[in-house]
Design a protein around this motif. Structure first.
Motif, PDB file in Angstrom:
ATOM      1  N   ASP A  49       0.843  -1.194   0.000  1.00  0.00           N
ATOM      2  CA  ASP A  49       0.000   0.000   0.000  1.00  0.00           C
ATOM      3  C   ASP A  49       0.880   1.247   0.000  1.00  0.00           C
ATOM      4  O   ASP A  49       1.956   1.269   0.606  1.00  0.00           O
ATOM      5  N   LEU A  50       0.396   2.288  -0.653  1.00  0.00           N
ATOM      6  CA  LEU A  50       1.117   3.559  -0.642  1.00  0.00           C
ATOM      7  C   LEU A  50       0.128   4.699  -0.466  1.00  0.00           C
ATOM      8  O   LEU A  50      -0.835   4.819  -1.230  1.00  0.00           O
ATOM      9  N   LEU A  51       0.367   5.523   0.531  1.00  0.00           N
ATOM     10  CA  LEU A  51      -0.434   6.717   0.799  1.00  0.00           C
ATOM     11  C   LEU A  51       0.368   7.932   0.361  1.00  0.00           C
ATOM     12  O   LEU A  51       1.453   8.189   0.882  1.00  0.00           O
ATOM     13  N   LEU A  52      -0.148   8.676  -0.592  1.00  0.00           N
ATOM     14  CA  LEU A  52       0.458   9.930  -1.022  1.00  0.00           C
ATOM     15  C   LEU A  52      -0.280  11.064  -0.321  1.00  0.00           C
ATOM     16  O   LEU A  52      -1.495  11.210  -0.487  1.00  0.00           O
ATOM     17  N   LEU A 110       3.259   6.116 -10.362  1.00  0.00           N
ATOM     18  CA  LEU A 110       2.727   5.153 -11.322  1.00  0.00           C
ATOM     19  C   LEU A 110       3.825   4.655 -12.253  1.00  0.00           C
ATOM     20  O   LEU A 110       3.906   3.458 -12.552  1.00  0.00           O
ATOM     21  N   ASP A 111       4.680   5.564 -12.714  1.00  0.00           N
ATOM     22  CA  ASP A 111       5.768   5.173 -13.622  1.00  0.00           C
ATOM     23  C   ASP A 111       6.750   4.220 -12.944  1.00  0.00           C
ATOM     24  O   ASP A 111       7.403   3.408 -13.617  1.00  0.00           O
ATOM     25  N   PRO A 116      -2.027   1.280  -8.949  1.00  0.00           N
ATOM     26  CA  PRO A 116      -3.017   2.269  -8.522  1.00  0.00           C
ATOM     27  C   PRO A 116      -4.093   1.682  -7.613  1.00  0.00           C
ATOM     28  O   PRO A 116      -4.707   2.410  -6.824  1.00  0.00           O
ATOM     29  N   ARG A 117      -4.289   0.374  -7.686  1.00  0.00           N
ATOM     30  CA  ARG A 117      -5.271  -0.267  -6.794  1.00  0.00           C
ATOM     31  C   ARG A 117      -4.769  -0.322  -5.362  1.00  0.00           C
ATOM     32  O   ARG A 117      -5.551  -0.567  -4.439  1.00  0.00           O
ATOM     33  N   ARG A 118      -3.457  -0.122  -5.177  1.00  0.00           N
ATOM     34  CA  ARG A 118      -2.871  -0.109  -3.831  1.00  0.00           C
ATOM     35  C   ARG A 118      -2.417   1.295  -3.429  1.00  0.00           C
ATOM     36  O   ARG A 118      -1.667   1.467  -2.468  1.00  0.00           O
ATOM     37  N   LEU A 143      -4.419   8.903 -16.905  1.00  0.00           N
ATOM     38  CA  LEU A 143      -3.781   8.072 -15.889  1.00  0.00           C
ATOM     39  C   LEU A 143      -4.839   7.373 -15.043  1.00  0.00           C
ATOM     40  O   LEU A 143      -5.941   7.893 -14.846  1.00  0.00           O
ATOM     41  N   PRO A 144      -4.514   6.197 -14.504  1.00  0.00           N
ATOM     42  CA  PRO A 144      -5.468   5.496 -13.654  1.00  0.00           C
ATOM     43  C   PRO A 144      -5.673   6.227 -12.326  1.00  0.00           C
ATOM     44  O   PRO A 144      -4.789   6.941 -11.841  1.00  0.00           O
ATOM     45  N   MET A 145      -6.846   6.031 -11.760  1.00  0.00           N
ATOM     46  CA  MET A 145      -7.190   6.649 -10.487  1.00  0.00           C
ATOM     47  C   MET A 145      -6.667   5.813  -9.313  1.00  0.00           C
ATOM     48  O   MET A 145      -6.515   4.598  -9.423  1.00  0.00           O
TER      49      MET A 145
END
Length: 282
Positions: A49-52, A110-111, A116-118, A143-145
């Motif tokens: 998981d990644l929280l920006l 993303l790159d 993006p699902r995580r 770009l994906p959400m």
């Protein structure tokens, strides 16, 4: 600019808190900007998981470190890491420098292969506005959400047209309408306050992921939160709005408050549910 420098020092002194002992911070870069990465001291081997996170401060003050205890608290519900971005601040760097930095950070994640699902976003105040604008601009760029986003007391209308800006004047313990106008003028530097890239309440939010918006009933920006939730709902975005009675702007910053702790717990659970229930990103 000594006035701005003094404000930044005061903000840091007022809001910076020790990070939890079980969180390891480190400096990094993302999208060409400095950032603060937060990881559990004992990471989960499968933690992807990644929280920006985008910090608040009216686009003029604030930093990744000053409010790092917010993403650190949310991280307790996730299996991975958080990154808080030090985007460029006004007046040295006016609009659209900050949203450009935030989109660059999102694109780099993303790159680099982040699923993006995580991936989830969160932000407080001006940072919450930047989270919404980033998602809308990412959508427009194809770009994906991310899986979801949490918005604490979002700045959504830089025209100051919400009724609460007048009704809550004198009730809000932090701001007056004059304070907000000064901050927004520094940021916009003559740009259109009603532009969707500046004021997300006027943006097309179609296609954004589920949103949780939390605000306090005592804040000038209450109607920013309420109207942003309405805009999202009208654009068929799943949205939950929570308004805490007698609470100020970004009340989640108060580490001694049980109300703030409960709100952060709900926010963390909201993000975790969207990450781990098998739903596809929007």
């Amino acid at each position: 600019m000594p006035h701005v420098a003094e404000q930044r020092t005061q903000y840091a002194g007022l809001f910076t808190r020790p990070l939890p002992a079980d969180i390891d911070p480190s400096t990094t870069t993302l999208g060409g900007r400095p950032a603060l990465e937060l990881r559990p001291a004992t990471p989960d081997p499968a933690g992807e998981d990644l929280l920006l996170y985008f910090h608040g401060g009216g686009f003029v003050v604030g930093s990744a470190r000053a409010t790092a205890h917010l993403p650190a608290t949310l991280l307790r519900h996730l299996y991975g890491r958080a990154v808080s971005l030090d985007y460029r601040l006004a007046p040295e760097y006016a609009f659209p420098a900050a949203p450009d930095d935030c989109l660059a950070a999102y694109r780099e994640l993303l790159d680099s292969g982040v699923d993006p699902r995580r991936l989830v976003l969160a932000g407080d105040s001006a940072g919450a506005a930047l989270a919404v604008v980033t998602m809308a601009r990412a959508r427009d760029a194809g770009l994906p959400m991310p899986a979801a986003a949490v918005l604490f007391s979002p700045v959504a209308d830089l025209t100051l047209s919400g009724a609460s800006v007048r009704i809550k004047d004198g009730t809000d313990p932090f701001f007056t309408p004059t304070d907000l106008r000064w901050l927004y003028d520094q940021y916009l530097s003559g740009a259109d306050a009603a532009a969707p890239g500046a004021s997300p309440v006027f943006a097309d939010l179609t296609g954004l992921p589920p949103l949780l918006i939390q605000a306090g009933s005592s804040e000038l920006l209450l109607d920013d939160a309420v109207r942003l939730a309405g805009r999202a709902a009208a654009d068929e975005v799943p949205v939950t709005l929570e308004v805490a009675p007698r609470q100020p702007h970004v009340y989640q910053l108060d580490t001694a408050s049980a109300t703030a702790a409960a709100a952060l717990d709900r926010a963390g659970r909201f993000l975790a549910a969207r990450l781990h229930d098998g739903q596809e990103a929007a």
